[in-house]
Motif scaffolding. Structure first.
Motif, mmCIF file in Angstrom:
data_model
loop_
_atom_site.group_PDB
_atom_site.id
_atom_site.type_symbol
_atom_site.label_atom_id
_atom_site.label_comp_id
_atom_site.label_asym_id
_atom_site.label_seq_id
_atom_site.Cartn_x
_atom_site.Cartn_y
_atom_site.Cartn_z
ATOM 1 N N ARG A 23 -18.640 -21.850 12.570
ATOM 2 C CA ARG A 23 -18.399 -20.931 11.691
ATOM 3 C C ARG A 23 -17.628 -19.594 12.114
ATOM 4 N N HIS A 24 -18.401 -19.171 13.197
ATOM 5 C CA HIS A 24 -17.935 -17.744 13.925
ATOM 6 C C HIS A 24 -16.620 -17.916 14.540
ATOM 7 N N SER A 25 -16.466 -19.164 15.074
ATOM 8 C CA SER A 25 -14.952 -19.390 15.705
ATOM 9 C C SER A 25 -13.774 -19.225 14.631
ATOM 10 N N SER A 26 -14.176 -19.949 13.331
ATOM 11 C CA SER A 26 -13.133 -20.241 12.147
ATOM 12 C C SER A 26 -13.162 -18.849 11.681
ATOM 13 N N LEU A 27 -14.116 -18.311 11.425
ATOM 14 C CA LEU A 27 -14.176 -16.686 10.968
ATOM 15 C C LEU A 27 -13.093 -15.901 11.582
ATOM 16 N N LEU A 28 -13.025 -16.085 12.748
ATOM 17 C CA LEU A 28 -12.214 -15.332 13.795
ATOM 18 C C LEU A 28 -10.762 -15.559 13.331
ATOM 19 N N ILE A 29 -10.376 -16.699 13.292
ATOM 20 C CA ILE A 29 -8.854 -17.209 13.157
ATOM 21 C C ILE A 29 -8.591 -17.399 12.124
ATOM 22 N N SER A 30 -9.359 -17.402 10.821
ATOM 23 C CA SER A 30 -8.880 -17.870 9.484
ATOM 24 C C SER A 30 -8.426 -16.648 8.804
ATOM 25 N N ASN A 31 -7.456 -16.955 7.832
ATOM 26 C CA ASN A 31 -7.219 -15.918 6.710
ATOM 27 C C ASN A 31 -7.370 -16.279 5.324
ATOM 28 N N THR A 32 -7.923 -17.494 5.119
ATOM 29 C CA THR A 32 -8.016 -17.944 3.604
ATOM 30 C C THR A 32 -9.320 -18.916 3.930
ATOM 31 N N LYS A 33 -9.757 -19.221 2.697
ATOM 32 C CA LYS A 33 -10.960 -20.165 2.439
ATOM 33 C C LYS A 33 -10.227 -21.569 3.092
ATOM 34 N N GLU A 34 -9.248 -22.070 2.563
ATOM 35 C CA GLU A 34 -8.908 -23.154 2.974
ATOM 36 C C GLU A 34 -8.601 -23.568 4.571
ATOM 37 N N GLU A 35 -8.048 -22.449 5.176
ATOM 38 C CA GLU A 35 -7.801 -22.339 6.446
ATOM 39 C C GLU A 35 -9.148 -22.442 7.372
ATOM 40 N N PHE A 36 -10.006 -21.596 6.987
ATOM 41 C CA PHE A 36 -11.378 -21.555 7.305
ATOM 42 C C PHE A 36 -12.129 -23.067 7.409
ATOM 43 N N GLN A 37 -11.836 -23.735 6.175
ATOM 44 C CA GLN A 37 -12.525 -25.079 6.144
ATOM 45 C C GLN A 37 -11.751 -25.856 7.257
ATOM 46 N N ASN A 38 -10.490 -25.887 7.181
ATOM 47 C CA ASN A 38 -9.763 -26.748 8.286
ATOM 48 C C ASN A 38 -10.245 -26.437 9.713
ATOM 49 N N ASN A 39 -10.010 -24.972 9.952
ATOM 50 C CA ASN A 39 -10.385 -24.804 11.270
ATOM 51 C C ASN A 39 -12.202 -25.035 11.651
ATOM 52 N N TYR A 40 -12.957 -24.800 10.729
ATOM 53 C CA TYR A 40 -14.316 -25.391 10.782
ATOM 54 C C TYR A 40 -14.714 -26.644 11.068
ATOM 55 N N SER A 41 -13.643 -27.653 10.472
ATOM 56 C CA SER A 41 -13.802 -29.032 10.555
ATOM 57 C C SER A 41 -13.381 -29.309 12.159
ATOM 58 N N LYS A 42 -12.287 -28.816 12.301
ATOM 59 C CA LYS A 42 -11.704 -29.184 13.706
ATOM 60 C C LYS A 42 -12.598 -28.688 14.930
ATOM 61 N N TYR A 95 -21.849 -9.432 12.897
ATOM 62 C CA TYR A 95 -20.601 -9.273 12.306
ATOM 63 C C TYR A 95 -20.314 -10.296 11.509
ATOM 64 N N PHE A 96 -20.166 -11.569 12.202
ATOM 65 C CA PHE A 96 -19.785 -12.859 11.524
ATOM 66 C C PHE A 96 -20.766 -13.411 10.770
ATOM 67 N N ASN A 97 -22.056 -12.988 10.510
ATOM 68 C CA ASN A 97 -22.834 -13.562 9.676
ATOM 69 C C ASN A 97 -22.532 -12.835 8.422
ATOM 70 N N ARG A 98 -22.165 -11.469 8.127
ATOM 71 C CA ARG A 98 -21.777 -10.666 7.208
ATOM 72 C C ARG A 98 -20.462 -11.277 6.376
ATOM 73 N N LEU A 99 -19.784 -12.086 7.108
ATOM 74 C CA LEU A 99 -18.300 -12.332 6.595
ATOM 75 C C LEU A 99 -18.625 -13.341 5.618
ATOM 76 N N GLY A 100 -17.726 -13.556 4.746
ATOM 77 C CA GLY A 100 -17.719 -14.624 3.606
ATOM 78 C C GLY A 100 -17.556 -16.086 3.711
ATOM 79 N N TYR A 101 -16.505 -16.661 3.849
ATOM 80 C CA TYR A 101 -16.409 -18.084 3.859
ATOM 81 C C TYR A 101 -17.547 -18.938 4.283
ATOM 82 N N SER A 102 -17.573 -20.035 3.700
ATOM 83 C CA SER A 102 -18.785 -20.915 4.009
ATOM 84 C C SER A 102 -18.205 -22.403 3.910
ATOM 85 N N GLU A 103 -18.617 -23.074 4.767
ATOM 86 C CA GLU A 103 -18.100 -24.722 4.934
ATOM 87 C C GLU A 103 -18.194 -25.573 3.951
#
Length: 103
Positions: A23-42, A95-103
């Motif tokens: 989650r935290h790694s994905s939040l660092l590198i993602s700009n959209t929820k879709e990107e986040f979900q893809n990065n989270y899975s990877k 910081y990362f716990n306060r951010l939005g996207y969820s898996e």
């Protein structure tokens, strides 16, 4: 070793380590929820491969070069971000716990 570096940077305890690192790694590198979900899975998949190797389920890790490049870049960005934030793991975790996207 790269995944272990991410674990060291992003995890504070023993609970939900795979989720927290992904989650935290994905939040660092993602700009959209879709990107986040893809990065989270990877990242979760890469973390699980590392865990299977470390804990003896697999005797080797065979990753495509693109996964190695992806992970190297992720670790580089995580280290730089952490240093710029002041090098405080609790602050980074909060910081990362306060951010939005969820898996």
């Amino acid at each position: 070793m790269l995944i272990t570096a991410l674990e060291s940077i992003f995890s504070l305890g023993r609970d939900q380590i795979t989720h927290t690192v992904a989650r935290h790694s994905s939040l660092l590198i993602s700009n959209t929820k879709e990107e986040f979900q893809n990065n989270y899975s990877k990242i979760k998949k890469l973390y699980n491969q590392r865990s299977n190797f470390i804990h003896g389920s697999n005797d080797k890790i065979n990753l495509p070069e693109e996964d190695i490049d992806f992970t190297e870049e992720l670790v580089r960005r995580a280290i730089i971000f952490w240093i710029n934030l002041g090098g405080d793991k609790q602050q980074l975790f909060n910081y990362f716990n306060r951010l939005g996207y969820s898996e």
